[in-house]
Design a protein around this motif. Structure first.
Motif, PDB file in Angstrom:
ATOM      1  N   ASP A 113      43.369  30.056  30.226  1.00 27.35           N
ATOM      2  CA  ASP A 113      42.665  30.698  31.351  1.00 27.35           C
ATOM      3  C   ASP A 113      42.738  32.221  31.281  1.00 27.35           C
ATOM      4  OD1 ASP A 113      42.196  28.174  32.582  1.00 27.35           O
ATOM      5  OD2 ASP A 113      44.296  28.183  33.236  1.00 27.35           O
ATOM      6  N   LEU A 114      43.317  32.731  30.200  1.00 25.52           N
ATOM      7  CA  LEU A 114      43.652  34.150  30.201  1.00 25.52           C
ATOM      8  C   LEU A 114      42.768  35.024  29.327  1.00 25.52           C
ATOM      9  CD1 LEU A 114      47.565  33.964  29.972  1.00 25.52           C
ATOM     10  CD2 LEU A 114      46.170  34.268  31.986  1.00 25.52           C
ATOM     11  N   LYS A 115      41.662  34.503  28.843  1.00 21.98           N
ATOM     12  CA  LYS A 115      40.860  35.232  27.859  1.00 21.98           C
ATOM     13  C   LYS A 115      40.572  36.687  28.281  1.00 21.98           C
ATOM     14  CE  LYS A 115      36.687  34.172  26.501  1.00 21.98           C
ATOM     15  NZ  LYS A 115      35.623  33.261  26.758  1.00 21.98           N
ATOM     16  N   GLU A 116      40.050  36.848  29.488  1.00 18.50           N
ATOM     17  CA  GLU A 116      39.692  38.205  29.940  1.00 18.50           C
ATOM     18  C   GLU A 116      40.938  39.067  30.151  1.00 18.50           C
ATOM     19  OE1 GLU A 116      36.749  38.987  29.740  1.00 18.50           O
ATOM     20  OE2 GLU A 116      35.747  37.049  29.753  1.00 18.50           O
ATOM     21  N   ILE A 117      42.015  38.412  30.542  1.00 14.60           N
ATOM     22  CA  ILE A 117      43.251  39.173  30.772  1.00 14.60           C
ATOM     23  C   ILE A 117      43.756  39.726  29.438  1.00 14.60           C
ATOM     24  CG2 ILE A 117      45.593  39.106  31.715  1.00 14.60           C
ATOM     25  CD1 ILE A 117      44.733  36.833  33.541  1.00 14.60           C
ATOM     26  N   PHE A 118      43.668  38.917  28.394  1.00 14.60           N
ATOM     27  CA  PHE A 118      44.066  39.389  27.064  1.00 14.60           C
ATOM     28  C   PHE A 118      43.134  40.505  26.591  1.00 14.60           C
ATOM     29  CE2 PHE A 118      46.175  35.084  26.208  1.00 14.60           C
ATOM     30  CZ  PHE A 118      47.439  35.595  26.466  1.00 14.60           C
ATOM     31  N   ARG A 119      41.860  40.366  26.903  1.00 10.72           N
ATOM     32  CA  ARG A 119      40.905  41.409  26.495  1.00 10.72           C
ATOM     33  C   ARG A 119      41.239  42.734  27.181  1.00 10.72           C
ATOM     34  NH1 ARG A 119      34.905  39.700  27.174  1.00 10.72           N
ATOM     35  NH2 ARG A 119      34.599  41.835  26.495  1.00 10.72           N
ATOM     36  N   MET A 207      38.528  44.153  34.878  1.00 11.06           N
ATOM     37  CA  MET A 207      39.236  43.881  36.148  1.00 11.06           C
ATOM     38  C   MET A 207      38.357  43.039  37.071  1.00 11.06           C
ATOM     39  SD  MET A 207      40.878  47.259  37.806  1.00 11.06           S
ATOM     40  CE  MET A 207      42.018  48.262  36.897  1.00 11.06           C
ATOM     41  N   HIS A 208      37.088  43.453  37.194  1.00 12.15           N
ATOM     42  CA  HIS A 208      36.149  42.720  38.052  1.00 12.15           C
ATOM     43  C   HIS A 208      35.991  41.285  37.572  1.00 12.15           C
ATOM     44  CE1 HIS A 208      34.451  46.439  39.968  1.00 12.15           C
ATOM     45  NE2 HIS A 208      34.483  45.580  40.957  1.00 12.15           N
ATOM     46  N   THR A 209      35.846  41.123  36.264  1.00 11.64           N
ATOM     47  CA  THR A 209      35.639  39.780  35.705  1.00 11.64           C
ATOM     48  C   THR A 209      36.860  38.902  35.976  1.00 11.64           C
ATOM     49  OG1 THR A 209      34.502  40.958  33.942  1.00 11.64           O
ATOM     50  CG2 THR A 209      34.819  38.615  33.616  1.00 11.64           C
ATOM     51  N   ILE A 210      38.040  39.487  35.777  1.00 14.19           N
ATOM     52  CA  ILE A 210      39.279  38.717  35.991  1.00 14.19           C
ATOM     53  C   ILE A 210      39.349  38.261  37.454  1.00 14.19           C
ATOM     54  CG2 ILE A 210      41.809  38.922  36.122  1.00 14.19           C
ATOM     55  CD1 ILE A 210      41.522  40.929  33.691  1.00 14.19           C
ATOM     56  N   TYR A 211      39.084  39.199  38.381  1.00 14.05           N
ATOM     57  CA  TYR A 211      39.244  38.843  39.790  1.00 14.05           C
ATOM     58  C   TYR A 211      38.086  38.012  40.335  1.00 14.05           C
ATOM     59  CZ  TYR A 211      43.866  40.376  40.342  1.00 14.05           C
ATOM     60  OH  TYR A 211      45.223  40.432  40.228  1.00 14.05           O
ATOM     61  N   ALA A 212      36.941  38.107  39.685  1.00 10.05           N
ATOM     62  CA  ALA A 212      35.836  37.243  40.125  1.00 10.05           C
ATOM     63  C   ALA A 212      36.251  35.784  39.920  1.00 10.05           C
ATOM     64  CB  ALA A 212      34.575  37.564  39.340  1.00 10.05           C
ATOM     65  N   ALA A 213      36.953  35.510  38.823  1.00 15.43           N
ATOM     66  CA  ALA A 213      37.395  34.142  38.535  1.00 15.43           C
ATOM     67  C   ALA A 213      38.508  33.704  39.490  1.00 15.43           C
ATOM     68  CB  ALA A 213      37.874  34.054  37.089  1.00 15.43           C
ATOM     69  N   LEU A 214      39.173  34.672  40.116  1.00 11.99           N
ATOM     70  CA  LEU A 214      40.308  34.340  40.995  1.00 11.99           C
ATOM     71  C   LEU A 214      39.973  34.597  42.465  1.00 11.99           C
ATOM     72  CD1 LEU A 214      43.119  35.999  38.824  1.00 11.99           C
ATOM     73  CD2 LEU A 214      42.806  33.546  39.180  1.00 11.99           C
ATOM     74  N   ARG A 215      38.681  34.749  42.749  1.00 10.49           N
ATOM     75  CA  ARG A 215      38.262  35.183  44.091  1.00 10.49           C
ATOM     76  C   ARG A 215      38.814  34.289  45.201  1.00 10.49           C
ATOM     77  NH1 ARG A 215      32.709  35.608  43.619  1.00 10.49           N
ATOM     78  NH2 ARG A 215      32.877  37.729  42.862  1.00 10.49           N
ATOM     79  N   GLU A 216      38.710  32.980  44.989  1.00 10.44           N
ATOM     80  CA  GLU A 216      39.126  32.050  46.033  1.00 10.44           C
ATOM     81  C   GLU A 216      40.647  32.132  46.268  1.00 10.44           C
ATOM     82  OE1 GLU A 216      37.565  30.704  48.291  1.00 10.44           O
ATOM     83  OE2 GLU A 216      39.196  29.441  49.077  1.00 10.44           O
ATOM     84  N   ASP A 217      41.407  32.198  45.168  1.00  9.48           N
ATOM     85  CA  ASP A 217      42.873  32.336  45.296  1.00  9.48           C
ATOM     86  C   ASP A 217      43.221  33.659  45.986  1.00  9.48           C
ATOM     87  OD1 ASP A 217      43.742  29.951  43.770  1.00  9.48           O
ATOM     88  OD2 ASP A 217      42.737  30.963  42.117  1.00  9.48           O
ATOM     89  N   ALA A 218      42.485  34.709  45.609  1.00 12.65           N
ATOM     90  CA  ALA A 218      42.748  36.018  46.207  1.00 12.65           C
ATOM     91  C   ALA A 218      42.540  35.952  47.723  1.00 12.65           C
ATOM     92  CB  ALA A 218      41.840  37.076  45.579  1.00 12.65           C
ATOM     93  N   ARG A 219      41.485  35.268  48.131  1.00 11.65           N
ATOM     94  CA  ARG A 219      41.192  35.136  49.566  1.00 11.65           C
ATOM     95  C   ARG A 219      42.338  34.411  50.285  1.00 11.65           C
ATOM     96  NH1 ARG A 219      39.737  31.795  53.011  1.00 11.65           N
ATOM     97  NH2 ARG A 219      39.614  30.075  51.535  1.00 11.65           N
ATOM     98  N   VAL A 220      42.848  33.361  49.638  1.00  8.33           N
ATOM     99  CA  VAL A 220      43.934  32.569  50.242  1.00  8.33           C
ATOM    100  C   VAL A 220      45.180  33.432  50.497  1.00  8.33           C
ATOM    101  CG1 VAL A 220      45.552  30.644  49.823  1.00  8.33           C
ATOM    102  CG2 VAL A 220      43.118  30.378  49.272  1.00  8.33           C
ATOM    103  N   VAL A 221      45.471  34.352  49.562  1.00  9.44           N
ATOM    104  CA  VAL A 221      46.679  35.170  49.752  1.00  9.44           C
ATOM    105  C   VAL A 221      46.416  36.459  50.531  1.00  9.44           C
ATOM    106  CG1 VAL A 221      47.830  34.264  47.699  1.00  9.44           C
ATOM    107  CG2 VAL A 221      46.472  36.361  47.500  1.00  9.44           C
ATOM    108  N   GLY A 222      45.183  36.634  51.000  1.00  5.85           N
ATOM    109  CA  GLY A 222      44.902  37.778  51.877  1.00  5.85           C
ATOM    110  C   GLY A 222      44.340  39.000  51.167  1.00  5.85           C
ATOM    111  N   ILE A 223      43.766  38.786  49.973  1.00  5.06           N
ATOM    112  CA  ILE A 223      43.138  39.920  49.281  1.00  5.06           C
ATOM    113  C   ILE A 223      41.625  39.806  49.405  1.00  5.06           C
ATOM    114  CG2 ILE A 223      42.712  41.005  47.030  1.00  5.06           C
ATOM    115  CD1 ILE A 223      45.518  40.181  46.194  1.00  5.06           C
TER     116      ILE A 223
END
Ligand SMILES: [Fe+2]
Ligand SMILES: [Fe+2]
Length: 254
Positions: A113-119, A207-223
């Motif tokens: 799941d980390l492709k963009e993070i490694f990039r 950064m945008h690409t990484i967080y777009a994939a984590l948007r729902e989780d980010a919302r759950v934790v208040g981001i």
């Protein structure tokens, strides 16, 4: 050429080095029995959203270890000393977050799941040049500051708030050093500005690409992603202006 007895000036960088030494803390100072205050759903989201930053802590540590010899070779002893504290800061952030993962009994995202993070990490160290690396670290630390700050605010009185608020103090020093050192370097090599702007765009896009994939989780934790990125972009642009990165070079046509 190795200098046995290098001159160490009483500069602002040395001030940051001393602050770095005096500001050291240990994961043992965290009250690990403090309530976590996260339900199962939130723990899972936390573990995922934290992953890019967690990996960033490790690569910042490794990156510092590989650029310290460059500062040594350039006889920038003060910066070399400061970076030793930076390295230990990142090591501590890594250790503390590892303990946090164990505490909430969750794992970071898996490698697949980390492709963009490694990039992102690869981009940070693409040129192997200490100045570019430092600019990338400055951008990453701006994100880290807003990321930790938002989570601390969203979960006051939680175990993570204790951890995050300590990390934030270290990140403030990191930002101060990066700006100070780069300001000086860019005054001597203003032609680096355009490379830095390309790097800014690449890192922001990743950064945008990484967080777009984590948007729902980010919302759950208040981001709130759009708010977070607006603040990050705003801060980066302030640095761009302060470092005069976007100004045309003197011999360039207007
Ligand atoms: Fe860090
Ligand atoms: Fe940092």
């Amino acid at each position: 050429m190795i200098r046995v007895f290098p001159r160490i000036s009483d500069s602002k960088v040395m001030e940051l080095f001393r602050k770095g030494v005096e500001g050291q803390w240990s994961a043992a100072l965290i009250d690990w029995e403090h309530p976590i205050h996260l339900d199962h759903h939130e723990r899972q989201a936390f573990a995922r959203v934290l992953t890019p930053v967690y990996l960033g802590e490790q690569t910042a540590m490794v990156g510092a270890s590989s650029v310290i010899p460059q500062f040594f070779a350039a006889h920038h002893t003060e910066a070399q000393l400061y970076l030793a504290t930076f390295l230990l800061d990142e090591a501590r952030h890594f250790e503390t977050l590892t303990r946090f993962y164990h505490k909430i009994d969750r794992r970071p995202l898996e490698v697949r799941d980390l492709k963009e993070i490694f990039r992102y990490q690869a981009r940070l160290f693409k040129s192997r040049d200490r100045l570019e690396w430092l600019w990338g670290i400055l951008i990453s630390d701006i994100l880290a500051r807003h990321f930790y700050g938002t989570l601390v605010k969203a979960h006051p009185d939680s175990l993570f708030a204790q951890i995050g608020s300590r990390i934030l103090l270290d990140e403030a020093r990191h930002l101060a050093f990066a700006e100070l050192y780069l300001k000086d370097a860019l005054a001597r090599q203003p032609q680096l500005g355009s490379k830095f702007l390309v790097m800014r765009d690449d890192l922001l896009w990743l950064m945008h690409t990484i967080y777009a994939a984590l948007r729902e989780d980010a919302r759950v934790v208040g981001i709130d992603g759009s708010r977070l990125f607006a603040a990050v972009c705003d801060d980066i642009e302030k640095k761009v202006r302060r470092l005069r990165l976007a100004e045309p070079l003197e011999d360039e046509p207007a």
